[in-house]
Every structure is written in structure tokens, then in C-alpha cells.
Write a protein that holds these residues in place. Structure first.
Motif, mmCIF file in Angstrom:
data_model
loop_
_atom_site.group_PDB
_atom_site.id
_atom_site.type_symbol
_atom_site.label_atom_id
_atom_site.label_comp_id
_atom_site.label_asym_id
_atom_site.label_seq_id
_atom_site.Cartn_x
_atom_site.Cartn_y
_atom_site.Cartn_z
ATOM 1 N N GLY A 119 -77.778 64.812 -15.077
ATOM 2 C CA GLY A 119 -77.532 65.679 -13.931
ATOM 3 C C GLY A 119 -77.664 64.969 -12.596
ATOM 4 N N ALA A 120 -78.693 64.135 -12.444
ATOM 5 C CA ALA A 120 -78.919 63.500 -11.145
ATOM 6 C C ALA A 120 -77.736 62.625 -10.760
ATOM 7 C CB ALA A 120 -80.198 62.667 -11.186
ATOM 8 N N ASP A 246 -73.910 72.878 -8.371
ATOM 9 C CA ASP A 246 -74.725 72.176 -9.364
ATOM 10 C C ASP A 246 -74.988 73.158 -10.506
ATOM 11 O OD1 ASP A 246 -76.786 71.168 -10.892
ATOM 12 O OD2 ASP A 246 -77.919 70.356 -9.195
ATOM 13 N N MET A 249 -77.998 73.192 -14.858
ATOM 14 C CA MET A 249 -78.843 74.100 -15.644
ATOM 15 C C MET A 249 -78.100 75.383 -16.028
ATOM 16 S SD MET A 249 -82.663 75.240 -14.610
ATOM 17 C CE MET A 249 -83.507 73.682 -14.825
ATOM 18 N N LYS A 275 -77.251 68.641 -19.228
ATOM 19 C CA LYS A 275 -78.049 69.517 -20.091
ATOM 20 C C LYS A 275 -77.232 70.177 -21.208
ATOM 21 C CE LYS A 275 -81.575 70.419 -16.541
ATOM 22 N NZ LYS A 275 -82.888 70.058 -16.984
#
Ligand SMILES: Cc1ncc(COP(=O)(O)O)c(C=O)c1O
Length: 443
Positions: A119-120, A246, A249, A275
Motif C-alpha cells: 500500500g505505501a 486510497d 483497506m 491488502k
């Protein structure tokens, strides 16, 4: 050659060696006691010393398909046999299939992705793309947010995990529509006016993008009021600012839709994923890009690259995970079980004076605990904990539940394969542990 059998490590040795030789996330290392986990299936995982836990946070809100799904495991196995790695400058079948599959699932007309490791770095690359395409330096982000622990991603993160990591500029934070349990929510008009004012004061022509979690995750499952995301989209369009959602999640069924933006029919310019993309069986992230943004790189250099871009094992795992979501209608299950989860939330709120607020959408939910039902004073302060929250977290573990307890919140984010009986089992455990919180509530 003599082959020696490798002696299995004892539970204590596993924990001890992990602590001695590896660094753990987000914490002081002294005093840590990580659980030695040996196996996991469905919504449960098992420790080396024989304990079973119901996983009420899908680990880090990421094992969306549940543990041990054969379809994902076998997809990885097949890919490992055939082609475990090839350079990102090549084409391969898993990359081809996954790119096409994501194009069919992603919002609007998005049809191109850039694959990352998590994700980052998906957010890093989305920010890089936005700056390159607009030629503008600044990025807007919200305070109650988390976007990852690396360079620009931790700068964009609004919550206190950013504080010790600030070393560069270029990010401007705006307030969220939510102001904590005591002050509550802005109206859509107030929240949008604040955003518009910040843009005016910063200079619209200096802002490349606004990065936001459509529903903030670790900062408290903040489901925005209807109209907020559409309003943000309209403001950004007016100023030529790109919208980065984003969905690291919230993506892949967590909220009862494939993507959270689908609840409001909003199509961002860039969407970031990780994720649930592979259900986290192996690392993979992605940046989804709308055609008008992707087209920029047809005749401009893309100054980005990763050794593991489009890693074959990641692509294969994602195809396996999406197959599992589709075959078992897990996105629909998240919606159906989401209604059951919301019912449990309401019941806990009625039964327990310490439950000050509950929020959920699909299987994405949290409880906010208070020590006073009138003033709504949180049971732990912002960015802190309290003896009561620690005791509740311990009671949950003692009763066989693993979930994420942060500040005054308790997360309820089980895998999307969960059944009603398993949800009942989890909420029974929560029901018992919340009595600790009730005892702290002022009359
Ligand atoms: C919304 C959001 N964005 C980004 C990240 C960072 O993802 P990763 O840990 O894979 O780098 C996370 C991780 O929790 C997240 O919740």
C-alpha cells in the motif's frame, strides 16, 4: 551428503528468535510478546502452543478471503512451478490476466494499473504520478488518515504516526468531516467549505492531488456523510486537482462493494490498492489510473520502477483471491453479514454504557468506547491508551479473539467469508469483555 532433519522450534524459541533478530512494527521492542502462529483456516488462526483465535480484524484488515483458501494457495503454487519471477520489463500471463481483470472491476473507465509491493509504495507512486502529470508540487491529505510508513506516504498520513517521520514538505493537511466522538460530524457543506478555503489559501495551481481514504480505516471507520465524496470530486475538478482514493483497506469487498467509492458512484483519477488485492497471501499493491492520466505517459517518461513490479507470484495470488471473492460471492456476503454486524453493534450499544458510538459499512466496523455517556469523554485519549482499554484488549485475547484495539476504538473487521454463527461467536466475546469498560463509566 548427509541430510539432517531440521528440528522444529518450540513456541518459546520461535518468539525468542523473532524478537532477538527481527524488528517489530510500531512499538518499543522491550516487553513485546508476539504470538507464535503456526496455521490458520477461515476466520481462525492457531498458535504453536495450541490456542485458537477468531480473527476479528482479518489480521491487518487484509485477509479478506479468509485464511488458507485453497484457490489462492494453488494459484501461487502453480505460478511458483511455472515462473516465480521475471523482470518487470517482460510480459507474462498472470500480469496480462490480472491487468485485464482489474480493468473490469475498477471504477469507471479505469483500465490501466501500475503494480507495486504494497500500500505505501502504491501511494508513493500515485503521488509521483499526480505531480508528474500536473506539474504541481503540493498534495492535500486529511488528518485522520493513514497512507503507509514510507517517504511521501507517511508525510501524507495525517495521524500521529507522521509526527516522528516528518522530513520533507509538500503535503498540506485538511480537517476531516469527523472531529472525534465529542464534537462529531460536520455537515457536507461545512466539510466542503473547509476544503475549498484551504485550496484557495494554498493556491489551487500549486496543488497536484488530494489523497484520501474514502472511508478512513485505522482512524475509526469514518464513513463520510452522503454527498461528501461527490462534493470533493466536484471541487477538485473545478481546480484541476487530481483525486487519489486510497482503497488499500477498503478495496476488494470490505465495505460490501468492490470498492468504497462505488457506494457513491465517484471515480477517482488514481486509486491505490493492496491488502485484499491478494488477501495478503503474498505482497502486491497497485495504482489504478484513469485513461486521461495514463495517456500522459504515452509520450512522457514514466520515472518510476520496481524490481518486483508485476511480480508473477503476486499477480497469480491476486487472480486466485479474486476468483475466491467471485465464486463465493464474498462481496455480497460482506453486505449481508454487514447487516448482521450492524445489528450486533446496536445491541452492544444498548447493553453497554461504555459503547458511545458504533460505525460500520459492510464488514468494516468499529466501536468507540467512552467513560461518560453524557459528555462522551473517550475511554482513552487521542493517540493514547488507558488501563481499561488495555484490560479489554487482554480480556479479548484471553477469551480467544484477536482484533485491533487502538486508542478508544475496537475494530470489527472479520474476513469476508465469515458466517452468521461465527459473527455471533465473536460478538459474544466482545459482549463479555465490554463489561470491563462498563465498570469505568461514570454514573
Ligand atoms: C489506508 C491505507 N493505506 C496505506 C496503507 C499502507 O499499506 P502497506 O502497509 O501495505 O504499505 C495502509 C496500511 O494499513 C492503509 O490502511
Amino acid at each position: 551428503m548427509v541430510l539432517e532433519a531440521v528440528k522444529a522450534l518450540s513456541p518459546a524459541e520461535i518468539t525468542e528468535l523473532c524478537l532477538r533478530h527481527t524488528l517489530y512494527d510500531w512499538g518499543m521492542q522491550a516487553g513485546l510478546k508476539p504470538m507464535p502462529v503456526v496455521s490458520a483456516k477461515g476466520v481462525y488462526f492457531h498458535t504453536a502452543d495450541g490456542r485458537r483465535f477468531i480473527d476479528f480484524n482479518s489480521q491487518l484488515m487484509c485477509v479478506n478471503a479468509g485464511h488458507g483458501d485453497r484457490r489462492i494457495i494453488e494459484a501461487i503454487q502453480r505460478q511458483a512451478e511455472q515462473l516465480p519471477y521475471i523482470s518487470p520489463f517482460m510480459a507474462h500471463e498472470a500480469r496480462a490476466r490480472l491487468g485485464a481483470k482489474l480493468a473490469s472491476l475498477l471504477p469507471g473507465d479505469m483500465e490501466k494499473v501500475f503494480f507495486t509491493l504494497g500500500g505505501a509504495d502504491a501511494n508513493e507512486n500515485a503521488i509521483k504520478i499526480a505531480r508528474a502529470v500536473t506539474g504541481r508540487p503540493k498534495i492535500l491529505a486529511r488528518y485522520r488518515s493513514y497512507h503507509g510508513s514510507t517517504g511521501s506516504a507517511i508525510q501524507a498520513t495525517g495521524d500521529p504516526r507522521r509526527w516522528p517521520n516528518e522530513f520533507a514538505g509538500g503535503i498540506v493537511h485538511v480537517l476531516d468531516p469527523y472531529h472525534g466522538i465529542q464534537r462529531g460530524w460536520d455537515t457536507v457543506e461545512q466539510a466542503l467549505a473547509h476544503l475549498e478555503e484551504t485550496i484557495q489559501l494554498e493556491g489551487p495551481s500549486t496543488i497536484a492531488a488530494f489523497i484520501l481514504e474514502p472511508i478512513s480505516g485505522t482512524n475509526g471507520i469514518l464513513v463520510p456523510p452522503d454527498g461528501y465524496l461527490q462534493g470533493v470530486r466536484a471541487i477538485l475538478d473545478r481546480h484541476g486537482i487530481l483525486m487519489i482514493c486510497d482503497e488499500v483497506m477498503t478495496g476488494f469487498g470490505r465495505t460490501g462493494r468492490w470498492f468504497a467509492v462505488d457506494h457513491w458512484g465517484v471515480v477517482p483519477d488514481l486509486i491505490t490498492l493492496a491488502k485484499g488485492l491478494t488477501s495478503s497471501y503474498v505482497p502486491l499493491g497497485a495504482v489504478g489510473i484513469v485513461p486521461k492520466v495514463a495517456a500522459y505517459f504515452d509520450d512522457h517518461m514514466f520515472y518510476g520502477g520496481l524490481t518486483y513490479n508485476s511480480h508473477p507470484l503476486g499477480c497469480a495470488a491476486a487472480l486466485g483471491a479474486i476468483q475466491a471473492y467471485e465464486e463465493d460471492d464474498m462481496v455480497g456476503n460482506a453486505q449481508r453479514m454487514g447487516a448482521v454486524l450492524a445489528r450486533h453493534h446496536r445491541r452492544l450499544r444498548e447493553r453497554h454504557p461504555c459503547v458511545g458510538a458504533t460505525r460500520s459499512i459492510g464488514l468494516f466496523g468499529c466501536l468507540e468506547l467512552v467513560r461518560d455517556r453524557q459528555t462522551l469523554e473517550p475511554l482513552a485519549p487521542f493517540n493514547g491508551t488507558s488501563p481499561e482499554m488495555k484490560a479489554i484488549a487482554q480480556a479479548l485475547l484471553d477469551a480467544g479473539m484477536h482484533t485491533f484495539v487502538r486508542w478508544n476504538t475496537i475494530m470489527t473487521n472479520p474476513p469476508l467469508c465469515i458466517t452468521e454463527a461465527e459473527l455471533d461467536e465473536g460478538f459474544e466475546i466482545l459482549d463479555g469483555a465490554l463489561e470491563i469498560g462498563d465498570r469505568a463509566v461514570r454514573e
